[in-house]
Write a protein that holds these residues in place. Structure first.
Motif, PDB file in Angstrom:
ATOM      1  N   VAL A   1     -36.421 -42.283  54.551  1.00  0.00           N
ATOM      2  CA  VAL A   1     -35.089 -42.296  53.941  1.00  0.00           C
ATOM      3  C   VAL A   1     -35.162 -41.867  52.466  1.00  0.00           C
ATOM      4  CG1 VAL A   1     -33.947 -43.895  55.503  1.00  0.00           C
ATOM      5  CG2 VAL A   1     -35.393 -44.802  53.674  1.00  0.00           C
ATOM      6  N   ASP A   2     -36.158 -41.076  52.140  1.00  0.00           N
ATOM      7  CA  ASP A   2     -36.283 -40.605  50.753  1.00  0.00           C
ATOM      8  C   ASP A   2     -35.145 -39.662  50.370  1.00  0.00           C
ATOM      9  OD1 ASP A   2     -38.610 -42.030  50.816  1.00  0.00           O
ATOM     10  OD2 ASP A   2     -39.938 -40.292  50.836  1.00  0.00           O
ATOM     11  N   ASN A   3     -34.679 -38.854  51.350  1.00  0.00           N
ATOM     12  CA  ASN A   3     -33.655 -37.840  51.084  1.00  0.00           C
ATOM     13  C   ASN A   3     -32.500 -38.041  52.056  1.00  0.00           C
ATOM     14  OD1 ASN A   3     -32.235 -35.222  51.527  1.00  0.00           O
ATOM     15  ND2 ASN A   3     -33.645 -34.509  49.934  1.00  0.00           N
ATOM     16  N   PRO A   4     -31.318 -38.391  51.571  1.00  0.00           N
ATOM     17  CA  PRO A   4     -30.185 -38.675  52.474  1.00  0.00           C
ATOM     18  C   PRO A   4     -29.794 -37.491  53.354  1.00  0.00           C
ATOM     19  CG  PRO A   4     -29.720 -39.493  50.265  1.00  0.00           C
ATOM     20  CD  PRO A   4     -30.966 -38.669  50.155  1.00  0.00           C
ATOM     21  N   VAL A   5     -29.826 -36.282  52.808  1.00  0.00           N
ATOM     22  CA  VAL A   5     -29.436 -35.106  53.593  1.00  0.00           C
ATOM     23  C   VAL A   5     -30.399 -34.908  54.760  1.00  0.00           C
ATOM     24  CG1 VAL A   5     -29.130 -32.600  53.565  1.00  0.00           C
ATOM     25  CG2 VAL A   5     -28.294 -33.985  51.649  1.00  0.00           C
ATOM     26  N   ASP A   6     -31.692 -34.956  54.463  1.00  0.00           N
ATOM     27  CA  ASP A   6     -32.691 -34.774  55.518  1.00  0.00           C
ATOM     28  C   ASP A   6     -32.583 -35.878  56.571  1.00  0.00           C
ATOM     29  OD1 ASP A   6     -33.608 -32.550  54.188  1.00  0.00           O
ATOM     30  OD2 ASP A   6     -35.378 -33.540  53.343  1.00  0.00           O
TER      31      ASP A   6
ATOM     32  N   ASN B   1     -31.987 -58.879  58.391  1.00  0.00           N
ATOM     33  CA  ASN B   1     -31.320 -57.899  59.253  1.00  0.00           C
ATOM     34  C   ASN B   1     -30.051 -57.363  58.595  1.00  0.00           C
ATOM     35  OD1 ASN B   1     -33.245 -58.185  61.263  1.00  0.00           O
ATOM     36  ND2 ASN B   1     -32.118 -59.813  62.314  1.00  0.00           N
ATOM     37  N   GLU B   2     -29.336 -58.240  57.905  1.00  0.00           N
ATOM     38  CA  GLU B   2     -28.113 -57.807  57.228  1.00  0.00           C
ATOM     39  C   GLU B   2     -28.428 -56.767  56.154  1.00  0.00           C
ATOM     40  OE1 GLU B   2     -24.267 -59.694  54.771  1.00  0.00           O
ATOM     41  OE2 GLU B   2     -25.946 -60.987  55.395  1.00  0.00           O
ATOM     42  N   GLU B   3     -29.518 -56.988  55.420  1.00  0.00           N
ATOM     43  CA  GLU B   3     -29.910 -56.006  54.402  1.00  0.00           C
ATOM     44  C   GLU B   3     -30.174 -54.636  55.021  1.00  0.00           C
ATOM     45  OE1 GLU B   3     -32.321 -57.917  50.730  1.00  0.00           O
ATOM     46  OE2 GLU B   3     -33.252 -58.256  52.693  1.00  0.00           O
ATOM     47  N   ILE B   4     -30.880 -54.598  56.131  1.00  0.00           N
ATOM     48  CA  ILE B   4     -31.235 -53.311  56.750  1.00  0.00           C
ATOM     49  C   ILE B   4     -29.986 -52.616  57.279  1.00  0.00           C
ATOM     50  CG2 ILE B   4     -32.613 -52.184  58.536  1.00  0.00           C
ATOM     51  CD1 ILE B   4     -34.165 -53.472  56.155  1.00  0.00           C
ATOM     52  N   GLU B   5     -29.045 -53.385  57.836  1.00  0.00           N
ATOM     53  CA  GLU B   5     -27.791 -52.783  58.299  1.00  0.00           C
ATOM     54  C   GLU B   5     -27.032 -52.158  57.136  1.00  0.00           C
ATOM     55  OE1 GLU B   5     -25.774 -55.938  60.282  1.00  0.00           O
ATOM     56  OE2 GLU B   5     -27.391 -56.223  61.743  1.00  0.00           O
ATOM     57  N   ASN B   6     -26.986 -52.836  56.005  1.00  0.00           N
ATOM     58  CA  ASN B   6     -26.285 -52.313  54.836  1.00  0.00           C
ATOM     59  C   ASN B   6     -27.006 -51.101  54.257  1.00  0.00           C
ATOM     60  OD1 ASN B   6     -24.296 -54.292  55.004  1.00  0.00           O
ATOM     61  ND2 ASN B   6     -25.363 -55.692  53.618  1.00  0.00           N
ATOM     62  N   ILE B   7     -28.328 -51.146  54.242  1.00  0.00           N
ATOM     63  CA  ILE B   7     -29.105 -50.010  53.747  1.00  0.00           C
ATOM     64  C   ILE B   7     -28.872 -48.784  54.625  1.00  0.00           C
ATOM     65  CG2 ILE B   7     -31.461 -49.115  53.498  1.00  0.00           C
ATOM     66  CD1 ILE B   7     -32.261 -52.010  52.642  1.00  0.00           C
TER      67      ILE B   7
ATOM     68  N   ILE C   1     -27.236 -45.111  53.297  1.00  0.00           N
ATOM     69  CA  ILE C   1     -27.817 -43.768  53.354  1.00  0.00           C
ATOM     70  C   ILE C   1     -27.013 -42.863  54.276  1.00  0.00           C
ATOM     71  CG2 ILE C   1     -29.482 -44.168  55.237  1.00  0.00           C
ATOM     72  CD1 ILE C   1     -31.443 -42.453  53.467  1.00  0.00           C
ATOM     73  N   ARG C   2     -26.363 -43.445  55.276  1.00  0.00           N
ATOM     74  CA  ARG C   2     -25.496 -42.632  56.137  1.00  0.00           C
ATOM     75  C   ARG C   2     -24.301 -42.100  55.360  1.00  0.00           C
ATOM     76  NH1 ARG C   2     -26.028 -39.903  60.061  1.00  0.00           N
ATOM     77  NH2 ARG C   2     -24.464 -40.668  61.526  1.00  0.00           N
ATOM     78  N   SER C   3     -23.914 -42.801  54.310  1.00  0.00           N
ATOM     79  CA  SER C   3     -22.814 -42.327  53.463  1.00  0.00           C
ATOM     80  C   SER C   3     -23.259 -41.222  52.518  1.00  0.00           C
ATOM     81  CB  SER C   3     -22.237 -43.488  52.647  1.00  0.00           C
ATOM     82  OG  SER C   3     -23.135 -43.871  51.604  1.00  0.00           O
ATOM     83  N   GLY C   4     -24.571 -40.940  52.511  1.00  0.00           N
ATOM     84  CA  GLY C   4     -25.100 -39.878  51.656  1.00  0.00           C
ATOM     85  C   GLY C   4     -25.620 -40.354  50.326  1.00  0.00           C
ATOM     86  N   SER C   5     -25.681 -41.670  50.126  1.00  0.00           N
ATOM     87  CA  SER C   5     -26.136 -42.206  48.847  1.00  0.00           C
ATOM     88  C   SER C   5     -27.655 -42.366  48.828  1.00  0.00           C
ATOM     89  CB  SER C   5     -25.488 -43.575  48.594  1.00  0.00           C
ATOM     90  OG  SER C   5     -24.083 -43.468  48.550  1.00  0.00           O
ATOM     91  N   LEU C   6     -28.219 -42.163  47.647  1.00  0.00           N
ATOM     92  CA  LEU C   6     -29.652 -42.414  47.467  1.00  0.00           C
ATOM     93  C   LEU C   6     -29.922 -43.908  47.486  1.00  0.00           C
ATOM     94  CD1 LEU C   6     -30.633 -39.905  44.631  1.00  0.00           C
ATOM     95  CD2 LEU C   6     -31.662 -40.010  46.906  1.00  0.00           C
ATOM     96  N   LEU C   7     -31.058 -44.284  48.067  1.00  0.00           N
ATOM     97  CA  LEU C   7     -31.458 -45.676  48.079  1.00  0.00           C
ATOM     98  C   LEU C   7     -32.285 -45.998  46.841  1.00  0.00           C
ATOM     99  CD1 LEU C   7     -32.599 -46.119  51.798  1.00  0.00           C
ATOM    100  CD2 LEU C   7     -30.311 -46.457  50.828  1.00  0.00           C
ATOM    101  N   SER C   8     -32.243 -47.244  46.429  1.00  0.00           N
ATOM    102  CA  SER C   8     -33.164 -47.697  45.394  1.00  0.00           C
ATOM    103  C   SER C   8     -34.570 -47.759  45.993  1.00  0.00           C
ATOM    104  CB  SER C   8     -32.753 -49.077  44.888  1.00  0.00           C
ATOM    105  OG  SER C   8     -32.971 -50.045  45.907  1.00  0.00           O
ATOM    106  N   GLU C   9     -35.568 -47.852  45.154  1.00  0.00           N
ATOM    107  CA  GLU C   9     -36.941 -47.928  45.645  1.00  0.00           C
ATOM    108  C   GLU C   9     -37.120 -49.152  46.538  1.00  0.00           C
ATOM    109  OE1 GLU C   9     -41.587 -48.089  44.047  1.00  0.00           O
ATOM    110  OE2 GLU C   9     -39.933 -47.976  42.609  1.00  0.00           O
ATOM    111  N   ASN C  10     -36.529 -50.271  46.121  1.00  0.00           N
ATOM    112  CA  ASN C  10     -36.659 -51.501  46.904  1.00  0.00           C
ATOM    113  C   ASN C  10     -35.987 -51.371  48.265  1.00  0.00           C
ATOM    114  OD1 ASN C  10     -35.332 -54.629  47.287  1.00  0.00           O
ATOM    115  ND2 ASN C  10     -37.519 -54.450  46.863  1.00  0.00           N
ATOM    116  N   GLU C  11     -34.805 -50.756  48.297  1.00  0.00           N
ATOM    117  CA  GLU C  11     -34.104 -50.534  49.568  1.00  0.00           C
ATOM    118  C   GLU C  11     -34.913 -49.611  50.477  1.00  0.00           C
ATOM    119  OE1 GLU C  11     -29.407 -50.883  48.196  1.00  0.00           O
ATOM    120  OE2 GLU C  11     -30.517 -49.015  47.840  1.00  0.00           O
ATOM    121  N   ASN C  12     -35.474 -48.589  49.887  1.00  0.00           N
ATOM    122  CA  ASN C  12     -36.291 -47.640  50.638  1.00  0.00           C
ATOM    123  C   ASN C  12     -37.452 -48.351  51.327  1.00  0.00           C
ATOM    124  OD1 ASN C  12     -38.396 -45.611  51.152  1.00  0.00           O
ATOM    125  ND2 ASN C  12     -37.125 -44.181  50.008  1.00  0.00           N
TER     126      ASN C  12
END
Length: 466
Positions: free
Chosen positions: A190-195, A250-256, A260-271
């Protein structure tokens, strides 16, 4: 003085020679991890010339050529096949003491019965002779596998792959097993939202499952995992910088996932949390099916960003990474073990400084259920040479049971790489032979020979149940 690459190459004692020629040389090859293009096996192609089978896709050779001052146009560029071969022939004499020098001449000997040294003077003759042979049926890719006494090949396949070429090979009745291995790296990257979102769209298409959230994403991936199993797959593989083992809910992973599906970059911790969740999930699926899971850990990839952009991935811009491996690895394996969901596992280390960490880590989680459940895997990539193999074998010997080792892999994209198994076997026999003659091991050729044969082939056959 010995002749270069004679029949006793790398065998320094009489006992080593006996071990190799009696117990190792004739053993079949089980290549349980490689990157051979399965379509080429399905179509049983003949390569047009020596460059195409030998230099296309071989980043080992490209790195050496670049280091020798060869322009990129002769590596991944638009020069003719023979012009590229000429530059490789110019480079070979400068590879003395690099494993490429051994591999190059082993491959010329074992496949083509060419015993000349490759250099600019011999290049045209060798190119023409080998190219002529490659046009014959004896040198189709299936016959090259037969020539090397290969019994099993495991390719490396993305979850979205149709596996249609594996099916074709099976339908053809090809006697060598060619099996897929589940490599879901892109599914957790999940490093790159487009990819990533492009990958999700591809997964939707191949699975027929509409992905509306994290749970349907897992449903689609699980369907592919099940499909791979139906096609004879019993291995997974992961290429990691280091093991991901962050705490998450599990809630955190669903939100993450939604983020990324919205096209936003994740923080390092989320990644890291997302990758940790995916790595755990895949491991549980592997345990449920009794698969073997493989972790290739420690590569620092895509360092030269300019050349990465020009030439693409897997073209020779990677190096050994220096990561803190032990703590996340024990946390990841420990969680699976505590939940009784740890399947057979092979750990491959790329940084030799971590050999003992990996060798002892494997030993931490053996449970007596089967011999060698947890494996410290063979030296790979930058380390699959004499020094690297010897260090891996010694670390495994000191920290575990070399006698239960499942042996060598090619990890290669080339049909000419199978002499690497011979190289490995000679090194193993030389280690045992030297210690027998030094009085460090008993002079029991039958028992030691059995151990050698097991390491060469039998352990892998039993471990994977092939």
């Amino acid at each position: 003085m010995k002749d270069f690459l004679d029949k006793d190459f790398l065998l320094q004692t009489e006992t080593a020679k006996k071990l190799y020629h009696i117990f190792a040389e004739g053993m079949p090859i089980i290549d349980y991890h490689c990157h051979l293009p399965v379509q080429q096996i399905a179509d049983d192609i003949n390569f047009e010339n020596l460059t195409q089978i030998w230099l296309y896709g071989d980043h080992y050779k490209w790195r050496a050529m670049r280091t020798n001052g060869v322009d990129e146009s002769y590596c991944t560029g638009d020069k003719t096949d023979y012009e590229k071969f000429e530059k490789w022939a110019e480079t070979v004499p400068y590879t003395l003491r690099n494993p490429l020098y051994h591999w190059t001449h082993l491959e010329l000997q074992r496949y083509f019965d060419v015993h000349e040294i490759l250099n600019p003077e011999s290049a045209k003759k060798i190119y023409d002779e080998c190219t002529e042979k490659l046009q014959t049926k004896d040198y189709s890719v299936r016959n090259l596998l037969r020539k090397m006494n290969v019994q099993v090949v495991c390719t490396t396949d993305d979850p979205t792959d149709s596996l249609e070429y594996h099916q074709k090979i099976k339908d053809d009745g090809f006697e060598i097993k060619v099996l897929p291995a589940f490599r879901p790296d892109k599914a957790m990257n999940v490093d790159n939202p487009v990819d990533f979102n492009n990958y999700v769209a591809k997964l939707e298409a191949v699975s027929g499952i509409q992905i509306t959230g994290f749970h349907s994403y897992l449903d689609a991936l699980k369907q592919r995992h099940d499909f791979f199993a139906s096609m004879g797959c019993s291995l997974s593989d992961h290429g990691l910088e280091y093991t991901y083992a962050e705490d998450y809910t599990n809630e955190e992973i669903e939100n993450i996932f939604d983020k990324i599906r919205s096209g936003s970059l994740l923080s390092e911790n989320e990644n890291l949390k997302f990758k940790s969740a995916m790595l755990y999930t895949f491991a549980v699926w592997d345990w449920e099916k009794g698969w073997v899971q493989q972790y290739h850990v420690g590569a620092f990839r895509n360092n030269n960003l300019l050349q990465l952009k020009l030439a693409g991935t897997d073209t020779g811009w990677d190096s050994i990474g220096d990561f803190r491996q032990g703590k996340p690895l024990t946390k990841f394996l420990g969680r699976l073990n505590a939940e009784d969901k740890l399947t057979k596992t092979i750990l491959y280390n790329l940084n030799p400084a971590d050999n003992e960490v990996f060798a002892t880590m494997a030993g931490n989680f053996n449970d007596g259920s089967i011999p060698g459940k947890m494996q410290f895997g063979s030296a790979w990539w930058f380390l699959d040479q004499k020094d690297g193999m010897t260090k891996q074998l010694n670390a495994l010997s000191n920290m575990g049971l070399l006698s239960r080792f499942v042996g060598m892999i090619t990890d290669s994209r080339s049909f000419l790489s199978y002499p690497r198994h011979e190289y490995f076997r000679r090194i193993v026999c030389n280690l045992f032979g030297e210690e027998i003659e030094n009085g460090e091991l008993p002079n029991d050729l039958d028992w030691t020979g059995k151990i050698v044969s097991d390491i060469c082939c039998n352990n892998a056959r039993n471990y994977f149940k092939w």
